[in-house]
Design a protein around this motif. Structure first.
Motif, mmCIF file in Angstrom:
data_model
loop_
_atom_site.group_PDB
_atom_site.id
_atom_site.type_symbol
_atom_site.label_atom_id
_atom_site.label_comp_id
_atom_site.label_asym_id
_atom_site.label_seq_id
_atom_site.Cartn_x
_atom_site.Cartn_y
_atom_site.Cartn_z
ATOM 1 N N ALA A 76 13.036 -25.235 9.498
ATOM 2 C CA ALA A 76 11.681 -25.557 9.965
ATOM 3 C C ALA A 76 11.450 -25.021 11.376
ATOM 4 O O ALA A 76 10.366 -24.560 11.715
ATOM 5 C CB ALA A 76 11.462 -27.062 9.940
ATOM 6 N N LYS A 77 12.514 -25.083 12.189
ATOM 7 C CA LYS A 77 12.383 -24.606 13.567
ATOM 8 C C LYS A 77 12.122 -23.102 13.590
ATOM 9 O O LYS A 77 11.212 -22.628 14.274
ATOM 10 C CB LYS A 77 13.671 -24.947 14.333
ATOM 11 N N PHE A 118 6.256 -29.580 5.598
ATOM 12 C CA PHE A 118 7.476 -28.981 5.050
ATOM 13 C C PHE A 118 8.653 -29.947 5.185
ATOM 14 O O PHE A 118 9.379 -30.205 4.215
ATOM 15 C CB PHE A 118 7.764 -27.657 5.774
ATOM 16 N N LEU A 119 8.834 -30.504 6.380
ATOM 17 C CA LEU A 119 9.966 -31.405 6.628
ATOM 18 C C LEU A 119 9.898 -32.651 5.741
ATOM 19 O O LEU A 119 10.882 -33.053 5.127
ATOM 20 C CB LEU A 119 9.999 -31.840 8.100
ATOM 21 N N MET A 124 -1.050 -25.577 3.271
ATOM 22 C CA MET A 124 -0.430 -26.898 3.099
ATOM 23 C C MET A 124 0.278 -26.986 1.754
ATOM 24 O O MET A 124 1.394 -27.498 1.664
ATOM 25 C CB MET A 124 -1.494 -27.988 3.192
ATOM 26 N N LEU A 125 -0.391 -26.500 0.711
ATOM 27 C CA LEU A 125 0.241 -26.498 -0.613
ATOM 28 C C LEU A 125 1.531 -25.688 -0.586
ATOM 29 O O LEU A 125 2.554 -26.096 -1.134
ATOM 30 C CB LEU A 125 -0.717 -25.902 -1.657
ATOM 31 N N PHE A 126 1.460 -24.545 0.090
ATOM 32 C CA PHE A 126 2.625 -23.672 0.176
ATOM 33 C C PHE A 126 3.765 -24.390 0.900
ATOM 34 O O PHE A 126 4.935 -24.301 0.482
ATOM 35 C CB PHE A 126 2.223 -22.383 0.896
ATOM 36 N N LEU A 137 7.380 -25.108 -0.719
ATOM 37 C CA LEU A 137 8.598 -24.637 -0.048
ATOM 38 C C LEU A 137 9.565 -25.789 0.208
ATOM 39 O O LEU A 137 10.759 -25.684 -0.056
ATOM 40 C CB LEU A 137 8.247 -24.005 1.300
ATOM 41 N N GLY A 138 9.018 -26.904 0.710
ATOM 42 C CA GLY A 138 9.855 -28.049 1.045
ATOM 43 C C GLY A 138 10.461 -28.697 -0.183
ATOM 44 O O GLY A 138 11.640 -29.054 -0.193
ATOM 45 N N SER A 139 9.653 -28.832 -1.264
ATOM 46 C CA SER A 139 10.168 -29.588 -2.402
ATOM 47 C C SER A 139 11.053 -28.738 -3.305
ATOM 48 O O SER A 139 11.769 -29.269 -4.149
ATOM 49 C CB SER A 139 9.032 -30.241 -3.193
#
Lengths: 151, 156
Positions: free
Chosen positions: A78-79, A94-95, A57-59, A63-65
């Motif tokens: 994401a897909k 992530f999204l 989850m942290l990863f 990645l997202g931010s």
């Protein structure tokens, strides 16, 4: 506002956004293709898959931010990540991280609304993002494949 | 920012080409094909955004920040979910609203839906993830946005 004005203004306002869309989409789709071709499935699965836990989850948040670009650019990435075995919760995380707490947003936000506001929003938002990931994963599991259009 | 993304895409494509020409060629064909497939959705999204910006000019957005209480949270979240404003315009607007006396907790809800919920990009999201996922993600983001504003109101 007359109808003609409405149509003209719609076109003017659209044209600015059109440029925005076509600045982002071609390179993003290429990156998605490269990701699909070169990044091995088992690696993604270990770091973001069902066994990845809190670390995963942290990863996903990082990645997202770390991203740049509007949310619609995150969809193809994401897909392809989810097709490589990322668990649904981490796809949502992530999204949503990309959408609302990515670094470029935090920088702009803190320069106009103050760093206190921006950091506070970041810390209030984070638990919601994690919760949303877990809830959506749970709700989608009952229906087999999480991304199907049939339900 | 945008140059950086193009730069990364070009560099990685170059590296990929050096390693495996055939594979890179296939990647590029695949990317062009997916862009072609997306074009109708992208154009739909673009015109929707233009239309919404036309019927919701900045002055009208400012007006909704006058509503107090739960209705206020709901209204700003709703408008944030409907309109799409790129960051470089949205944050100066939020700054101006703050100076005009808009409550910070309402701004927090507005920014949350503005960034997380996108009516205009929902067709695109559906084409990638399906209706159910899109509805759940956007719906839960909407509810979260109102709660985020309420919590920030008690902390600020």
């Amino acid at each position: 506002m007359s109808l003609i004005e409405l149509i003209l203004n719609t076109f003017t306002n659209s044209s600015q956004f059109l440029i925005e869309v076509f600045k982002f989409f071609p390179p993003i789709l290429i990156l998605m293709g490269l990701l699909e071709a070169w990044i091995p499935k088992d690696k993604i699965e270990t770091h973001l898959g069902h066994e990845s836990g809190i670390k995963g989850m942290l990863f996903a948040i990082i990645l997202g931010s770390a991203a740049a670009g509007p949310l619609f650019a995150a969809f193809p990435i994401a897909k392809s990540l989810s097709e490589k075995g990322v668990r649904a919760a981490n796809t949502v995380i992530f999204l949503c991280s990309w959408a609302t707490i990515k670094i470029p947003i935090l920088i702009m936000e803190s320069s106009y609304l103050g760093i206190r506001f921006s950091l506070l929003r970041l810390f209030v938002t984070l638990p919601f993002i994690l919760l949303m990931g877990l809830i959506i994963e749970r709700l989608c599991q009952n229906n087999g494949s999480i991304f199907s259009n049939d339900h | 920012m945008i140059l950086f993304i193009w730069g990364v895409a070009f560099t990685l494509t170059g590296l990929s080409f050096l390693k495996d020409k055939q594979k890179t060629y296939e990647v590029l064909i695949f990317s062009i094909k997916s862009l072609k497939k997306l074009l109708p959705t992208l154009f739909g999204m673009v015109f929707f955004v233009g239309f919404i910006l036309t019927i919701f000019p900045e002055e009208k957005i400012m007006m909704i920040f006058n509503h107090k209480g739960y209705l206020g949270f709901f209204l700003v979240s709703l408008v944030g979910a409907i309109v799409t404003i790129p960051g470089p315009i949205a944050f100066p607007l939020a700054g101006a609203l703050l100076k005009m006396g808009a409550p910070q907790e309402l701004l927090a809800s507005f920014i949350s839906t503005l960034t997380m919920v996108g009516l205009s990009s929902s067709l695109l999201e559906i084409s990638y993830f399906g209706k159910r996922f899109t509805f759940l993600r956007q719906g839960s983001s909407f509810i979260s946005a109102m709660l985020i504003g309420l919590i920030m109101g008690s902390l600020l």
